[in-house]
Design a protein around this motif. Structure first.
Motif, PDB file in Angstrom:
ATOM      1  N   LEU A 186      44.226  44.055  46.802  1.00  0.00           N
ATOM      2  CA  LEU A 186      43.567  45.365  46.759  1.00  0.00           C
ATOM      3  C   LEU A 186      42.091  45.276  46.368  1.00  0.00           C
ATOM      4  N   CYS A 187      41.586  44.062  46.196  1.00  0.00           N
ATOM      5  CA  CYS A 187      40.235  43.922  45.630  1.00  0.00           C
ATOM      6  C   CYS A 187      39.143  44.143  46.689  1.00  0.00           C
ATOM      7  N   PRO A 188      38.261  45.122  46.465  1.00  0.00           N
ATOM      8  CA  PRO A 188      37.200  45.384  47.437  1.00  0.00           C
ATOM      9  C   PRO A 188      36.153  44.267  47.510  1.00  0.00           C
ATOM     10  N   TYR A 189      35.997  43.530  46.409  1.00  0.00           N
ATOM     11  CA  TYR A 189      35.000  42.438  46.404  1.00  0.00           C
ATOM     12  C   TYR A 189      35.499  41.271  47.259  1.00  0.00           C
ATOM     13  N   VAL A 190      36.796  40.991  47.152  1.00  0.00           N
ATOM     14  CA  VAL A 190      37.393  39.972  48.030  1.00  0.00           C
ATOM     15  C   VAL A 190      37.235  40.420  49.481  1.00  0.00           C
ATOM     16  N   GLN A 191      37.477  41.697  49.701  1.00  0.00           N
ATOM     17  CA  GLN A 191      37.435  42.213  51.081  1.00  0.00           C
ATOM     18  C   GLN A 191      36.073  41.964  51.728  1.00  0.00           C
ATOM     19  N   ARG A 192      35.020  42.071  50.944  1.00  0.00           N
ATOM     20  CA  ARG A 192      33.675  41.784  51.486  1.00  0.00           C
ATOM     21  C   ARG A 192      33.618  40.362  52.047  1.00  0.00           C
ATOM     22  N   SER A 193      34.204  39.435  51.296  1.00  0.00           N
ATOM     23  CA  SER A 193      34.166  38.034  51.756  1.00  0.00           C
ATOM     24  C   SER A 193      35.042  37.840  52.980  1.00  0.00           C
ATOM     25  N   ASP A 227      48.282  37.609  41.521  1.00  0.00           N
ATOM     26  CA  ASP A 227      48.496  38.880  40.840  1.00  0.00           C
ATOM     27  C   ASP A 227      47.565  38.888  39.631  1.00  0.00           C
ATOM     28  N   LEU A 228      46.631  39.830  39.623  1.00  0.00           N
ATOM     29  CA  LEU A 228      45.661  39.837  38.510  1.00  0.00           C
ATOM     30  C   LEU A 228      46.305  40.204  37.181  1.00  0.00           C
ATOM     31  N   ALA A 229      47.472  40.851  37.257  1.00  0.00           N
ATOM     32  CA  ALA A 229      48.175  41.204  36.015  1.00  0.00           C
ATOM     33  C   ALA A 229      48.890  39.987  35.428  1.00  0.00           C
ATOM     34  N   ASN A 230      48.926  38.927  36.207  1.00  0.00           N
ATOM     35  CA  ASN A 230      49.644  37.722  35.783  1.00  0.00           C
ATOM     36  C   ASN A 230      48.931  36.506  36.393  1.00  0.00           C
ATOM     37  N   LYS A 231      47.731  36.230  35.857  1.00  0.00           N
ATOM     38  CA  LYS A 231      46.875  35.223  36.496  1.00  0.00           C
ATOM     39  C   LYS A 231      47.440  33.812  36.294  1.00  0.00           C
ATOM     40  N   PRO A 232      47.609  33.065  37.383  1.00  0.00           N
ATOM     41  CA  PRO A 232      48.133  31.702  37.211  1.00  0.00           C
ATOM     42  C   PRO A 232      47.125  30.779  36.507  1.00  0.00           C
ATOM     43  N   PHE A 292      34.912  33.714  35.335  1.00  0.00           N
ATOM     44  CA  PHE A 292      35.066  35.077  34.795  1.00  0.00           C
ATOM     45  C   PHE A 292      36.521  35.549  34.848  1.00  0.00           C
ATOM     46  N   GLY A 293      37.397  34.721  35.378  1.00  0.00           N
ATOM     47  CA  GLY A 293      38.795  35.153  35.555  1.00  0.00           C
ATOM     48  C   GLY A 293      38.912  36.237  36.615  1.00  0.00           C
ATOM     49  N   ARG A 294      37.934  36.258  37.547  1.00  0.00           N
ATOM     50  CA  ARG A 294      37.935  37.311  38.567  1.00  0.00           C
ATOM     51  C   ARG A 294      38.026  36.721  39.967  1.00  0.00           C
ATOM     52  N   VAL A 295      38.540  37.549  40.882  1.00  0.00           N
ATOM     53  CA  VAL A 295      38.485  37.221  42.309  1.00  0.00           C
ATOM     54  C   VAL A 295      37.322  38.008  42.904  1.00  0.00           C
ATOM     55  N   PRO A 296      36.730  37.558  44.008  1.00  0.00           N
ATOM     56  CA  PRO A 296      37.077  36.375  44.768  1.00  0.00           C
ATOM     57  C   PRO A 296      36.508  35.093  44.171  1.00  0.00           C
ATOM     58  N   VAL A 297      37.210  33.988  44.464  1.00  0.00           N
ATOM     59  CA  VAL A 297      36.581  32.668  44.387  1.00  0.00           C
ATOM     60  C   VAL A 297      36.821  32.005  45.740  1.00  0.00           C
ATOM     61  N   PHE A 330      31.965  31.509  42.967  1.00  0.00           N
ATOM     62  CA  PHE A 330      32.456  32.812  42.504  1.00  0.00           C
ATOM     63  C   PHE A 330      31.349  33.847  42.673  1.00  0.00           C
ATOM     64  N   GLU A 331      31.715  35.127  42.551  1.00  0.00           N
ATOM     65  CA  GLU A 331      30.850  36.284  42.796  1.00  0.00           C
ATOM     66  C   GLU A 331      30.724  36.521  44.307  1.00  0.00           C
ATOM     67  N   SER A 332      31.207  37.678  44.734  1.00  0.00           N
ATOM     68  CA  SER A 332      31.269  37.955  46.183  1.00  0.00           C
ATOM     69  C   SER A 332      29.896  37.870  46.848  1.00  0.00           C
ATOM     70  N   ALA A 333      28.845  38.350  46.177  1.00  0.00           N
ATOM     71  CA  ALA A 333      27.518  38.330  46.821  1.00  0.00           C
ATOM     72  C   ALA A 333      27.091  36.891  47.098  1.00  0.00           C
TER      73      ALA A 333
HETATM   74  N1  LIG Z   1      30.964  41.025  40.597  1.00  0.00           N
HETATM   75  C1  LIG Z   1      32.230  40.485  41.043  1.00  0.00           C
HETATM   76  C2  LIG Z   1      33.312  41.510  40.793  1.00  0.00           C
HETATM   77  C3  LIG Z   1      34.704  40.957  41.103  1.00  0.00           C
HETATM   78  C4  LIG Z   1      35.793  41.766  40.418  1.00  0.00           C
HETATM   79  O1  LIG Z   1      35.532  42.659  39.581  1.00  0.00           O
HETATM   80  N2  LIG Z   1      37.055  41.457  40.762  1.00  0.00           N
HETATM   81  C5  LIG Z   1      38.152  42.103  40.096  1.00  0.00           C
HETATM   82  C6  LIG Z   1      39.230  42.543  41.088  1.00  0.00           C
HETATM   83  S1  LIG Z   1      38.671  43.710  42.263  1.00  0.00           S
HETATM   84  C7  LIG Z   1      38.811  41.107  39.153  1.00  0.00           C
HETATM   85  O2  LIG Z   1      39.058  39.981  39.533  1.00  0.00           O
HETATM   86  N3  LIG Z   1      39.108  41.538  37.932  1.00  0.00           N
HETATM   87  C8  LIG Z   1      39.726  40.697  36.957  1.00  0.00           C
HETATM   88  C9  LIG Z   1      40.837  41.363  36.233  1.00  0.00           C
HETATM   89  O3  LIG Z   1      41.264  42.450  36.662  1.00  0.00           O
HETATM   90  O4  LIG Z   1      41.292  40.805  35.246  1.00  0.00           O
HETATM   91  C10 LIG Z   1      32.135  40.102  42.520  1.00  0.00           C
HETATM   92  O5  LIG Z   1      31.334  40.732  43.244  1.00  0.00           O
HETATM   93  O6  LIG Z   1      32.819  39.159  42.946  1.00  0.00           O
END
Ligand SMILES: N[C@@H](CCC(=O)N[C@@H](CS)C(=O)NCC(=O)O)C(=O)O
Length: 223
Positions: A11-18, A35-40, A49-54, A63-66
């Motif tokens: 559901l992540c819009p930042y991943v979708q950009r990539s 699953d972000l609620a249960n990160k492996p 940052f523990g965030r997607v996308p990578v 990392f970082e969609s931009a």
């Molecule tokens: N600035 C980052 C934002 C990425 C971001 O916020 N991803 C969210 C999901 S849409 C995420 O991984 N959040 C971590 C979490 O929910 O713990 C980018 O552009 O890649």
């Protein structure tokens, strides 16, 4: 060379950009959903940052969609950026504006209180006012950020507009775009691109709404 692997939450819009950029550039890639609620653990080890996308490219991790999108653009020519450095910088600045809209959209949909949700809605509307004032005139019902030609900056906005459309389909009260004719034409143009249409799994429209409802937000109660 092995295919790059995009790590995604569906559901992540930042991943979708990539994903849009990978499809625009016809790059062969693998995708791994987490699953972000249960990160492996393997994900926490590679995502600072523990965030997607990578994006895993050989031994390296981006990392970082931009940044991922700039890399994909540079390594898969022709570039979707303008050549002129000033225009390119301007496009990058307006891609940041798209990220701010995504933050507002998240707040609008996820706020627990009606007043907080409304504040975010006003922020979206004021950003639309700015966009409406800077967008060029559409030609033949088509509009990209810079007019007739698609650029990298357009891919930064498409996931935001797609979510606005999911919400609009749940009721006219969630339609913020149609009051801004140029923004509406831009959104229609972006959402008609095959790379945008194919950038999410078929279940995403339904699951996006379910995700909002599951978070017991004020808007979730109205959907
Ligand atoms: N600035 C980052 C934002 C990425 C971001 O916020 N991803 C969210 C999901 S849409 C995420 O991984 N959040 C971590 C979490 O929910 O713990 C980018 O552009 O890649």
């Amino acid at each position: 060379m092995t295919k790059p692997t995009l790590v995604s939450f569906k559901l992540c819009p930042y991943v979708q950009r990539s994903v849009i950029n990978l499809l625009e550039k016809k790059v062969e890639y693998e995708i791994k959903y987490i699953d972000l609620a249960n990160k492996p653990d393997w994900f926490l080890k590679i995502s600072p940052f523990g965030r997607v996308p990578v994006l895993v490219v050989g031994e390296e991790v981006l990392f970082e969609s931009a940044v991922i999108n700039e890399y994909l653009d540079e390594t898969n020519l022709p570039s979707l950026h303008p050549k002129d450095p000033l225009l390119k910088a301007k496009h990058r600045a307006w891609a940041e504006f798209a990220s701010a809209l995504l933050v507002d959209q998240y707040g609008w949909t996820m706020s627990k209180e009606e007043s907080d949700s409304n504040k975010k809605k006003e922020e979206i509307l004021s950003k639309f006012k700015i966009l409406e004032s800077i967008l060029p005139e559409p030609k033949n019902g088509t509009l990209f950020f810079a007019g007739e030609t698609k650029h990298l900056v357009d891919t930064a906005y498409a996931p935001f507009f797609m979510r606005m459309e999911f919400l609009k389909n749940k009721g006219v009260e969630f339609d913020l775009v149609s009051g801004f004719p140029k923004v509406q034409t831009w959104s229609d143009t972006l959402l008609s691109l095959p790379s945008v249409k194919n950038s999410v799994l078929p279940e995403v429209p339904k699951e996006y709404i379910e995700f909002i409802k599951a978070h017991n937000s004020w808007m979730g109660g109205k959907l």
